[in-house]
Every structure is written in structure tokens, then in C-alpha cells.
Design an enzyme around this catalytic site. Structure first.
Site, PDB file in Angstrom:
ATOM      1  N   GLY A 147      -2.064  -0.417  -0.348  1.00 53.71           N
ATOM      2  CA  GLY A 147      -1.570  -0.566  -1.704  1.00 53.71           C
ATOM      3  C   GLY A 147      -2.644  -1.079  -2.637  1.00 53.71           C
ATOM      4  O   GLY A 147      -3.827  -1.145  -2.286  1.00 53.71           O
ATOM      5  N   LYS A 148      -2.223  -1.469  -3.845  1.00 54.98           N
ATOM      6  CA  LYS A 148      -3.183  -1.928  -4.850  1.00 54.98           C
ATOM      7  C   LYS A 148      -3.884  -3.208  -4.426  1.00 54.98           C
ATOM      8  O   LYS A 148      -5.064  -3.414  -4.727  1.00 54.98           O
ATOM      9  CB  LYS A 148      -2.465  -2.145  -6.190  1.00 54.98           C
ATOM     10  CG  LYS A 148      -2.016  -0.866  -6.864  1.00 54.98           C
ATOM     11  CD  LYS A 148      -1.243  -1.133  -8.136  1.00 54.98           C
ATOM     12  CE  LYS A 148       0.153  -1.668  -7.861  1.00 54.98           C
ATOM     13  NZ  LYS A 148       0.984  -1.771  -9.081  1.00 54.98           N
ATOM     14  N   ALA A 158      -2.980  -4.862  -1.079  1.00 57.89           N
ATOM     15  CA  ALA A 158      -2.771  -5.194   0.332  1.00 57.89           C
ATOM     16  C   ALA A 158      -2.823  -3.962   1.218  1.00 57.89           C
ATOM     17  O   ALA A 158      -2.595  -2.841   0.771  1.00 57.89           O
ATOM     18  CB  ALA A 158      -1.423  -5.899   0.500  1.00 57.89           C
ATOM     19  N   ASN A 159      -3.111  -4.199   2.493  1.00 55.54           N
ATOM     20  CA  ASN A 159      -3.015  -3.182   3.533  1.00 55.54           C
ATOM     21  C   ASN A 159      -1.820  -3.510   4.418  1.00 55.54           C
ATOM     22  O   ASN A 159      -1.577  -4.675   4.730  1.00 55.54           O
ATOM     23  CB  ASN A 159      -4.284  -3.157   4.382  1.00 55.54           C
ATOM     24  CG  ASN A 159      -5.500  -2.656   3.609  1.00 55.54           C
ATOM     25  OD1 ASN A 159      -5.478  -2.618   2.382  1.00 55.54           O
ATOM     26  ND2 ASN A 159      -6.544  -2.292   4.326  1.00 55.54           N
ATOM     27  N   LYS A 196       1.674  -7.292   6.397  1.00 54.62           N
ATOM     28  CA  LYS A 196       1.056  -7.021   5.096  1.00 54.62           C
ATOM     29  C   LYS A 196      -0.067  -8.016   4.874  1.00 54.62           C
ATOM     30  O   LYS A 196       0.160  -9.223   4.835  1.00 54.62           O
ATOM     31  CB  LYS A 196       2.102  -7.130   3.984  1.00 54.62           C
ATOM     32  CG  LYS A 196       1.609  -6.708   2.607  1.00 54.62           C
ATOM     33  CD  LYS A 196       2.773  -6.635   1.620  1.00 54.62           C
ATOM     34  CE  LYS A 196       2.363  -6.036   0.297  1.00 54.62           C
ATOM     35  NZ  LYS A 196       3.521  -5.891  -0.640  1.00 54.62           N
ATOM     36  N   ASP A 198       8.524  -4.483 -10.918  1.00 57.18           N
ATOM     37  CA  ASP A 198       7.627  -3.360 -10.595  1.00 57.18           C
ATOM     38  C   ASP A 198       8.375  -2.242  -9.884  1.00 57.18           C
ATOM     39  O   ASP A 198       7.855  -1.616  -8.972  1.00 57.18           O
ATOM     40  CB  ASP A 198       6.459  -3.846  -9.741  1.00 57.18           C
ATOM     41  CG  ASP A 198       5.354  -2.803  -9.607  1.00 57.18           C
ATOM     42  OD1 ASP A 198       5.167  -2.013 -10.556  1.00 57.18           O
ATOM     43  OD2 ASP A 198       4.682  -2.754  -8.558  1.00 57.18           O
ATOM     44  N   ASP A 239       7.635  -4.276  -2.215  1.00 57.11           N
ATOM     45  CA  ASP A 239       6.676  -4.882  -3.157  1.00 57.11           C
ATOM     46  C   ASP A 239       7.341  -5.897  -4.079  1.00 57.11           C
ATOM     47  O   ASP A 239       7.473  -5.685  -5.287  1.00 57.11           O
ATOM     48  CB  ASP A 239       5.978  -3.797  -3.979  1.00 57.11           C
ATOM     49  CG  ASP A 239       5.182  -2.832  -3.118  1.00 57.11           C
ATOM     50  OD1 ASP A 239       4.792  -3.223  -2.014  1.00 57.11           O
ATOM     51  OD2 ASP A 239       4.958  -1.685  -3.554  1.00 57.11           O
TER      52      ASP A 239
END
Length: 267
Positions: free
Chosen positions: A54-55, A57-58, A73, A184, A201
Site C-alpha cells: 500500500g501507500k 505499508a506492506n 501489516k 478514506d 485501512d
């Protein structure tokens, strides 16, 4: 049509394509320490394979000692956009005084995600069940078919748009009633699973006391209305959706109760 028969991204697209780029930028010393401690505490036994990037995190799949899968995460310490995080941390009374230094911000962000997930899960919102967190790592429920993570609404589309739209508005209302705004929501962080839609998220979610809570709520609703209108839900409407969501007094917590009482003295 069963979910298993609906179009999915190819298996190799989800497991092979991104493995190299996912692993190299996340296993720093701080992350390895947190992973080792969480393993020692029994939250998982192995870190198996990368799931997504993600923006900030993995996501990795892990396995517990009894064979259950969990999502791990890991927020990237060196490359996360920690400045953007303060749009959601500043103004949240739970995290008042958080340092603007990168490492301290990411630690607060991780704790914030776990705290938000816990509150949402207890409120009956369709989110992953939080399991544990430490430093920049959060462990939570993993939604998958076998070893393959379910796909997002953006990838899969909606088989029943009206039903899915109504369901997502109900989730936003539950979050609001719990005293929060997600902040979000979009088709990119809603999973389509065999057990219905799941919202992901949650780190950026804020209390209603946050000075921009109303802006974030409207943006969430506008995103849902925009997406589901394209899917054919003609009566999707931002103002009607907001009225439905707000048609109940929120269950407020902590310092924000003071603000709510002050603003509603005349009621």
C-alpha cells in the site's frame, strides 16, 4: 453467481509479480525486532509470503501455530508519507502531543490503526479483527480463499450494486455511531469476500472531535455515491446518505464528549 466463479486477477499476478519489490523495503532492524517479539508472544509462527503493497505499508500472510492465517501489516519506516499522517493525527485527542518526527509518527499511526480496528470491530463494523500490534507492525484477521487474498471492489466489481451500496452506508453509520469517521473509504480498500464486503485501512480514521471530521465523512460518502452511481444505483445521493448516517446520536468517547455536549446544550 458464486464468488469463486467471478473474475479474479490471476493467481500469479497476486503472488509472484510483487514479491521482490515487497520484501526489500520493509525488513529493517526495527521491523524485524517487532516481528520477532510478536512471534515470541504467539501471535503467529511464520511470515509466509507478501500479499500487497500500500501507500505506507506492506502486507504479508502469516501462519499461527495451529495453522490459521493472519495478516501482518508492516508500516515502512523509511518510505512512508509520515507528513500526510499528521492530517489525521493532529486534532485527535487520543494522540495529542505526538512528535512530528518520522519514527514517532509511524509508531503512533500503527497504534492508531489497532485502536480504530478494535473500536470498529466491537461496534459490529465489517473490518478485520485486530489481534496485536507492536512498534510499526499490526497483526489482524486475514481474508482469503485458501492462501490467496480476496480482491478489492475495484478489481471485482459489484454483483449487486444496490445491496452493496446499502451495506456500505450501514457500515459508515455504525462507524459514525461509534464516534468515528473512517476518512478514506473507496472501492480500493473494500474487499469482496465470500462473507460479504470488508472495509480495510482504518489507521486514518478520526474521532468526531477532529476539526476535519465532517469533511472526511462527506468525502467518504461522495466516494461511495460516485462509485455506485457508475454501477447503476441511480438513487445514490450524497445528502440523503449523510442524513441517513447522522440519524442517530453518536456514542462518543473521552475528550470529544465535552465538545459534543457543548455544541448541543440547547437540545
Amino acid at each position: 453467481m458464486s464468488l469463486a466463479k467471478r473474475k479474479r486477477p490471476k493467481r500469479e499476478d497476486k503472488m509472484i509479480r510483487t514479491e521482490k519489490r515487497l520484501e526489500s523495503d520493509v525488513f529493517d532492524r526495527q521491523s524485524l525486532f517487532a516481528i520477532a517479539k510478536l512471534m515470541k508472544d504467539g501471535h503467529f509462527a511464520t511470515v509466509d509470503y507478501p500479499v500487497a503493497k500500500g501507500k505506507e505499508a506492506n502486507i504479508f500472510c502469516g501462519t499461527t501455530t495451529d495453522g490459521k492465517k493472519v495478516a501482518i501489516k508492516i508500516y515502512r519506516i523509511d518510505t512512508s508519507n509520515f507528513i500526510r499522517m499528521h492530517d489525521y493525527i493532529d486534532g485527535d485527542p487520543r494522540f495529542q502531543g505526538t512528535s512530528r518526527k518520522r519514527f514517532e509518527t509511524i509508531l503512533a499511526w500503527t497504534r492508531k490503526e489497532y485502536s480504530n480496528l478494535k473500536a470498529f470491530h466491537e461496534a459490529g463494523v465489517s473490518v478485520p479483527r485486530p489481534i496485536a500490534f507492536l512498534r510499526n507492525v499490526v497483526v489482524m484477521e486475514f481474508f482469503a480463499e485458501g492462501n490467496i487474498a480476496f480482491s478489492t471492489l475495484e478489481q471485482m466489481g459489484s454483483e449487486n450494486p444496490q445491496k452493496d451500496y446499502d451495506f456500505m452506508l450501514t457500515q459508515v453509520k455504525k462507524i459514525y455511531q461509534a464516534g468515528f469517521v473512517h476518512g478514506d473509504i473507496s472501492e480500493y480498500n473494500i474487499l469482496v469476500t465470500d462473507d460479504g464486503l470488508k472495509l480495510l485501512d482504518c489507521a486514518q480514521a478520526v474521532l468526531l472531535a477532529h476539526p476535519r471530521a465532517e469533511d472526511f465523512l462527506r468525502r467518504d460518502v461522495e466516494n461511495l455515491v460516485r462509485y455506485f452511481k457508475k454501477q447503476g444505483v441511480k438513487e445514490a445521493d450524497t445528502e440523503k446518505a449523510l442524513a441517513y448516517i447522522k440519524d442517530a446520536r453518536p456514542v462518543l468517547r473521552g475528550l470529544e464528549q465535552l465538545k459534543y455536549d457543548e455544541e448541543n446544550k440547547k437540545e
